[in-house]
Design a protein around this motif. Structure first.
Motif, short mmCIF file in Angstrom:
data_model
loop_
_atom_site.label_atom_id
_atom_site.label_comp_id
_atom_site.label_asym_id
_atom_site.label_seq_id
_atom_site.Cartn_x
_atom_site.Cartn_y
_atom_site.Cartn_z
N CYS A 142 26.00 99.11 -33.87
CA CYS A 142 27.18 99.97 -33.91
C CYS A 142 27.22 100.89 -32.69
CB CYS A 142 27.17 100.81 -35.18
SG CYS A 142 27.46 99.88 -36.69
N ARG A 143 26.07 101.39 -32.29
CA ARG A 143 26.03 102.26 -31.12
C ARG A 143 26.36 101.48 -29.85
NH1 ARG A 143 21.19 106.46 -29.26
NH2 ARG A 143 22.42 107.44 -27.60
N VAL A 144 25.86 100.28 -29.74
CA VAL A 144 26.18 99.45 -28.58
C VAL A 144 27.68 99.19 -28.54
CG1 VAL A 144 25.85 97.20 -27.50
CG2 VAL A 144 23.89 98.39 -28.49
N VAL A 145 28.27 98.89 -29.69
CA VAL A 145 29.72 98.67 -29.76
C VAL A 145 30.48 99.86 -29.19
CG1 VAL A 145 31.68 98.50 -31.35
CG2 VAL A 145 29.69 97.01 -31.64
N SER A 146 30.03 101.07 -29.53
CA SER A 146 30.75 102.28 -29.10
C SER A 146 30.72 102.48 -27.59
CB SER A 146 30.17 103.51 -29.80
OG SER A 146 28.88 103.83 -29.29
N GLN A 147 29.80 101.79 -26.91
CA GLN A 147 29.65 102.00 -25.47
C GLN A 147 29.92 100.75 -24.64
OE1 GLN A 147 25.85 103.92 -24.66
NE2 GLN A 147 26.00 105.18 -26.48
N THR A 148 30.37 99.68 -25.28
CA THR A 148 30.64 98.43 -24.57
C THR A 148 31.92 97.81 -25.12
OG1 THR A 148 29.47 96.98 -26.12
CG2 THR A 148 28.15 98.05 -24.40
N ASP A 149 32.24 96.62 -24.62
CA ASP A 149 33.38 95.87 -25.14
C ASP A 149 32.95 94.76 -26.09
OD1 ASP A 149 35.17 97.43 -23.71
OD2 ASP A 149 35.19 96.10 -21.96
N LEU A 150 31.70 94.80 -26.55
CA LEU A 150 31.22 93.79 -27.49
C LEU A 150 31.76 94.07 -28.88
CD1 LEU A 150 27.47 93.43 -26.43
CD2 LEU A 150 29.48 92.25 -25.53
N LEU A 151 31.94 93.01 -29.68
CA LEU A 151 32.37 93.12 -31.07
C LEU A 151 31.17 92.88 -31.98
CD1 LEU A 151 35.77 91.17 -31.13
CD2 LEU A 151 35.30 93.53 -30.43
N LEU A 152 31.22 93.49 -33.15
CA LEU A 152 30.16 93.33 -34.14
C LEU A 152 30.77 92.93 -35.47
CD1 LEU A 152 27.23 93.69 -35.21
CD2 LEU A 152 27.81 96.11 -35.59
N THR A 153 30.25 91.86 -36.07
CA THR A 153 30.69 91.38 -37.38
C THR A 153 29.62 91.74 -38.40
OG1 THR A 153 31.84 89.55 -36.29
CG2 THR A 153 31.48 89.37 -38.67
N MET A 154 30.03 92.40 -39.51
CA MET A 154 29.04 92.93 -40.45
C MET A 154 29.68 93.23 -41.80
SD MET A 154 28.62 96.83 -38.96
CE MET A 154 27.38 97.28 -40.18
N PRO A 155 28.86 93.51 -42.84
CA PRO A 155 29.42 93.88 -44.16
C PRO A 155 30.17 95.21 -44.09
CG PRO A 155 27.10 93.24 -44.34
CD PRO A 155 27.39 93.38 -42.88
#
Length: 307
Positions: A233-246
């Motif tokens: 989640c922290r990486v998401v906040s600082q990059t353009d990557l997406l995260l799929t999760m519950p």
């Protein structure tokens, strides 16, 4: 040899040595002297005509015979404990006990706050220990009583392990605010164009969402593989990557990041969470009370998410 001629306390010693891997630690666990433990071990060796444990350095390593009988011994001891328990007098307000729960780290933030609030209010002398256990060890740990319950996804466990579905969750996608291609909504084309994070405790292999994509003949680019959703989640906040999760954990982990949370643009099976316990404690009042608290804690967490 008839069981009436055998001191059943010997099996308590056997289980303690097997679990602790040490005569010294077994004596501490059972509050007996080391000579008493050694004497019991010698009697067991005579009974089985086998050394049962051999010393390797500072550890007592079990023999093949010891490994073959540990599970029946543990199951029998656990059954006796439940039988001898005073089933009519378990009072959480007066009981002093530690319950041990096995659960994945992704579930800790969901269940522990409401669970501890309830336990603290009802049972001031009951403590909780939340640990992570190799799934291959769940059956033996539950049978031995070293685990009271386990909380996990649906697992292929034997019938002696009872189970109950206590929660289900949906899958969402997280993206940072101001993402260049994700702006308040997410379609499948945009999802596939983006780069992704896969959070998994496994060293390799696809995520559940990748299995669903492959069934549709689709594939995404995983730019980062990491171990924990919070870090992702922290990486998401600082990059353009997406995260799929519950979704449930996404709402909790995202509180300090403020990322966008959107539905996954493909249909995914729900994330079903199960509570597991051994058949030997099916009617144990203390374990039954714990199972009730865990179930209510998940319900409380779900109500908080939807409030």
């Amino acid at each position: 040899m008839h069981i009436s001629k055998i001191d059943l306390n010997l099996f308590t010693v056997f289980e303690a040595i097997y679990t602790e891997g040490s005569v010294t630690r077994a004596s501490q666990q059972l509050h007996l002297t080391q000579p008493a433990i050694s004497h019991s071990l010698n009697r067991l060796r005579q009974l089985f005509d086998d050394p049962l444990f051999v010393r390797q350095g500072h550890a007592m390593v079990s023999t093949p015979l010891a490994r073959s009988i540990i599970e029946p011994v543990r199951s029998a001891l656990r059954g006796l404990e439940v039988t001898l328990a005073d089933t009519g007098k378990f009072d959480p307000a007066l009981a002093g006990k530690q319950f041990t729960l096995a659960l994945r780290d992704v579930l800790e933030s969901t269940v522990l706050p409401p669970l501890l609030e309830s336990v603290t209010r009802q049972a001031p002398m009951i403590d909780l220990a939340a640990i992570q256990v190799d799934r291959r060890e769940l059956v033996s740990e539950l049978a031995a009583g070293s685990l009271d319950v386990a909380i996990d996804m649906l697992l292929p466990l034997p019938n002696e392990i009872r189970r109950e579905k206590i929660s289900q969750d949906t899958t969402v996608v997280m993206a940072r605010q101001g993402h260049p291609i994700v702006k308040g909504a997410l379609d499948l084309d945009t999802y596939l164009k983006a780069e992704h994070i896969l959070a998994s405790s496994r060293r390799k292999g696809p995520g559940l969402e990748d299995f669903e994509l492959s069934r549709l003949g689709l594939q995404r680019r995983i730019r980062l593989r990491c171990q924990h959703y919070f870090a992702a989640c922290r990486v998401v906040s600082q990059t353009d990557l997406l995260l799929t999760m519950p979704e449930g954990y996404a709402r909790i982990a995202n509180q300090q990041f403020g990322n966008q949370i959107m539905p996954l643009p493909i249909t995914m099976p729900s994330w079903d969470v199960y509570l597991y316990w051994h058949q030997n404690v099916e009617n144990d009042p203390a374990n039954r009370w714990l199972r009730q608290q865990v179930t209510q804690a998940f319900r409380a967490s779900e109500q908080e998410e939807t409030a």
